[in-house]
Design a protein around this motif. Structure first.
Motif, short mmCIF file in Angstrom:
data_model
loop_
_atom_site.label_atom_id
_atom_site.label_comp_id
_atom_site.label_asym_id
_atom_site.label_seq_id
_atom_site.Cartn_x
_atom_site.Cartn_y
_atom_site.Cartn_z
N GLY A 195 0.82 -1.21 0.00
CA GLY A 195 0.00 0.00 0.00
C GLY A 195 0.85 1.26 0.00
O GLY A 195 1.81 1.41 -0.78
N ALA A 207 3.02 2.20 2.11
CA ALA A 207 4.43 1.92 2.44
C ALA A 207 5.21 1.53 1.18
O ALA A 207 6.39 1.86 1.04
CB ALA A 207 4.50 0.81 3.49
N GLN A 254 4.16 1.01 8.53
CA GLN A 254 3.69 1.84 9.64
C GLN A 254 3.48 0.96 10.87
O GLN A 254 4.07 1.18 11.92
CB GLN A 254 2.39 2.52 9.22
N THR A 284 4.26 -8.13 4.50
CA THR A 284 5.59 -7.52 4.69
C THR A 284 6.41 -8.37 5.65
O THR A 284 7.60 -8.61 5.45
CB THR A 284 5.43 -6.08 5.20
#
Ligand code: G6P
Length: 607
Positions: free
Chosen positions: A301, A303, A348, A355
């Motif tokens: 997204g 990131a 975040q 991830t």
């Protein structure tokens, strides 16, 4: 994703659970429920819809002092009352809340059905509740342990049993879980925000660990019953940081917080006397990192967009080949990784399942792993070899804003840090560091003119298709601007490298279609002006993001939103701000729920 809360102590549990769920609602908000336990009775209340729907059906006078609560983001089965958590076994003795996915739930369901178990819901979590009940012989912890041995997939769970009134058993694999330590009470949560009002002392439950929690005692063991010793840690975030503070929405608050939180992010890290970047988190791996043959940046997204900016930064400042990978693709692609690879996971929350999995994949293949993470103590932060925290404070709005600028700022610092150890001259570093130091005040200046972005949003919110164009460092910003608009206002938007427009998307342009063009001063300025003219000649309406003082651009654009001048590598930190504001206002004008957009969740802890 789903939010989990639990309480065991001396106070009535229900208000604590409901308040915790309110703070967790940004994690999932399609249904919610609680289970309370007292004198061998288990009382479960749940409801489809927002937390407010649950509150309407709850008996708020319930005095029980042990309970669990859950707010759901549906994976198995639609958001109905029945599919909401907690889930119970057939006898109604065991209640389970769960965040994650039980991957072998079909096989387990079939097995249990053959044993005569009838299921009420379509969820994988009910399978777990029935399995625990099947193993229960007077010891909840033992039953949970046995059940989890049969389960594959991910979970953060809280379990109650009517026969053990002052006990919560919790366990985790792949989904976040923390235990808050109070006086004569313990809290269980998927996220610190849920328990901050009660305690800042926490214990992080590790993967493969089971916690047995009573008001006065907390016992952690592995799945194989080996005791685990853990230190209590202090959460740095305060209650005020997770409240609205007078803003209409968390997203707006977080957009306006950016000058201040970026100061926090940069504080103590920019040494303008020595023209150096100080990153304590990289000290132990500096040599290995500088010697890396290849850098991989990964995330999801927003990131992932920040990582794309990172790619440009690393290649320009560090001159180490750098690639950006979608975490979800990377992990299943049999990627070529060796000890000369350094992987930086950008996140975040530090909990995003894809991830995290990419990080584990790289680690197992021998890469050096780093994190650019916001949440201190999160899974990714703990499992990387080293890292740099964003320090931008809690982000509650589902649409990421200040985390993006924090991620770009951290990647910029890492790039300069490494660049100085490679080929970047003191002079170039000095210019970079001075420009970075000026960013917070420059963002403040853009925010002072926020009304301009609102006016633009007002004019175009009825258009269902938007394009966002950028080149170089501003190409990822175009992607981010389009993502912001679509995720909260449900307007279809596409971000593109501006030159790609002519290879297809130009066919979409027609009279009045809004095209946002990031056309700030830089090496590709003339080229992007050409792209603007191509849009204009086909009737598109241009909203340009330009550098202050550029008088020419107004001739080519229908609207211009200005940002202060900075060096090209740092432009994304400024150009993204008007795009965040346009998306926010478009969503508000269209009557959308900005902080809880449909179908989304803040921290995606399932694949
Ligand atoms: C979700 C959120 C996005 C976020 C992405 C990655 O999709 O809705 O806003 O950018 O996850 O989250 P992370 O916590 O890893 O940065």
């Amino acid at each position: 994703m789903c939010g989990i809360i639990g309480y065991v102590g001396n106070r009535p549990a229900l208000p604590i659970l409901v308040e915790g769920l309110r703070r967790l609602e940004y994690r999932g908000y399609d249904s919610a429920g609680v289970a309370l336990i007292d004198q061998e009775n288990l009382c479960v209340t749940k409801s489809a819809g927002r937390l407010s729907a649950l509150e309407q059906v709850l008996d708020h006078s319930m005095p029980q002092t042990t309970g669990i609560g859950h707010t759901r983001w549906a994976t198995h089965g639609p958001p109905t009352d029945v599919n909401a958590h907690p889930h119970t076994d057939t006898s109604g003795k065991i209640a389970v809340i769960h965040n994650g996915i039980i991957e072998n739930d079909r096989a387990l369901r079939t097995y249990l059905q053959r044993q005569g178990v009838t299921f009420k819901s379509e969820t994988d979590t009910e399978v777990l509740a029935q399995l625990i009940a099947m193993f229960y012989e007077g010891d909840l912890e033992k039953a949970v342990r046995k059940a989890l041995r049969e389960v594959s997939g991910t979970y953060g769970i809280g379990v109650l049993c009517a026969d053990e009134p002052n006990v919560i058993v919790a366990a985790r694999k792949g989904s976040p879980l923390i235990i808050g330590v109070g006086k004569g009470e313990h809290l269980l949560a998927s996220d610190a925000a849920a328990i901050l009002a009660h305690t800042t002392q926490v214990i992080y439950v590790g993967d493969g660990e089971i916690a047995h929690i009573t008001p006065d005692e907390l016992r952690l063991t592995t799945l194989d019953a080996i005791p685990v010793a853990k230190d209590v840690q202090q959460i740095e975030w305060s209650l005020e940081q997770i409240e609205l503070a007078g803003y209409d929405h968390f997203m707006l608050k977080e957009i306006f917080e950016q000058p201040e939180v970026l100061e926090n992010c940069l504080r103590g890290r920019l040494d303008q006397n020595e023209n150096a970047i100080r990153l304590g988190g990289l000290v132990d791996c500096t040599k290995k990192l500088t010697g890396a043959k290849r850098i991989i940046l990964t995330g999801c997204g927003t990131a992932w967009h920040a990582a794309l900016v990172g790619e440009y930064l690393f290649e320009e400042l560090v001159r180490i080949p750098t690639e950006v990978e979608y975490a979800s693709e990377f992990r299943y692609r049999n990627p070529v990784i060796d000890e000369g690879t350094a992987l930086i996971a950008v996140s975040q929350s530090g909990e995003t399942a894809d991830t995290h999995a990419a990080l584990i994949e790289a680690k197992q293949r021998g890469a050096l792993t780093l994190g650019a993470v916001n949440v201190v103590g999160s899974t990714i932060a703990r499992e990387t070899d080293a890292g740099v925290y964003l320090h931008v404070g809690p982000e509650i709005g589902v649409a990421s804003t200040k985390a993006f600028t924090g991620q770009v700022a951290v990647l910029a610092m890492i790039a300069c840090f490494l660049g100085r150890r490679k080929h970047l001259s003191p002079c170039a570093a000095a210019e970079f560091i001075a420009a970075l130091a000026a960013i917070p005040k420059q963002i403040k200046r853009i925010l002072d003119t926020a009304e301009e972005a609102r006016k633009v949003a007002q004019i175009y919110t009825d258009r269902e298709n938007w394009l966002y164009l950028g080149r170089g460092y501003n190409y990822p910003v175009a992607l981010e601007g389009a993502l912001k608009l679509k995720e909260i206002s449900y307007i279809h938007a596409e971000g593109l490298p501006a030159a790609e427009m002519k290879h297809g998307p130009i066919a979409l342009i027609q009279e009045g279609m809004p095209v946002v063009v990031i056309a700030t001063a830089g090496r590709q300025y003339d080229k992007i002006i050409n792209n603007m003219m191509q849009v204009r000649s086909r009737g598109g309406s241009i909203i340009a993001i330009a550098t202050e003082g550029d008088r020419e651009i107004a001739k080519q654009a229908d609207h211009v939103l200005y940002v202060p001048d900075t060096i090209e590598p740092l432009q994304p930190l400024l150009t993204v701000i008007p795009l965040q504001l346009i998306a926010y206002h478009a969503a508000v004008i269209r009557g959308c729920n900005v902080d809880k957009p449909r179908n989304l969740a803040k921290s995606v802890t399932v694949e």
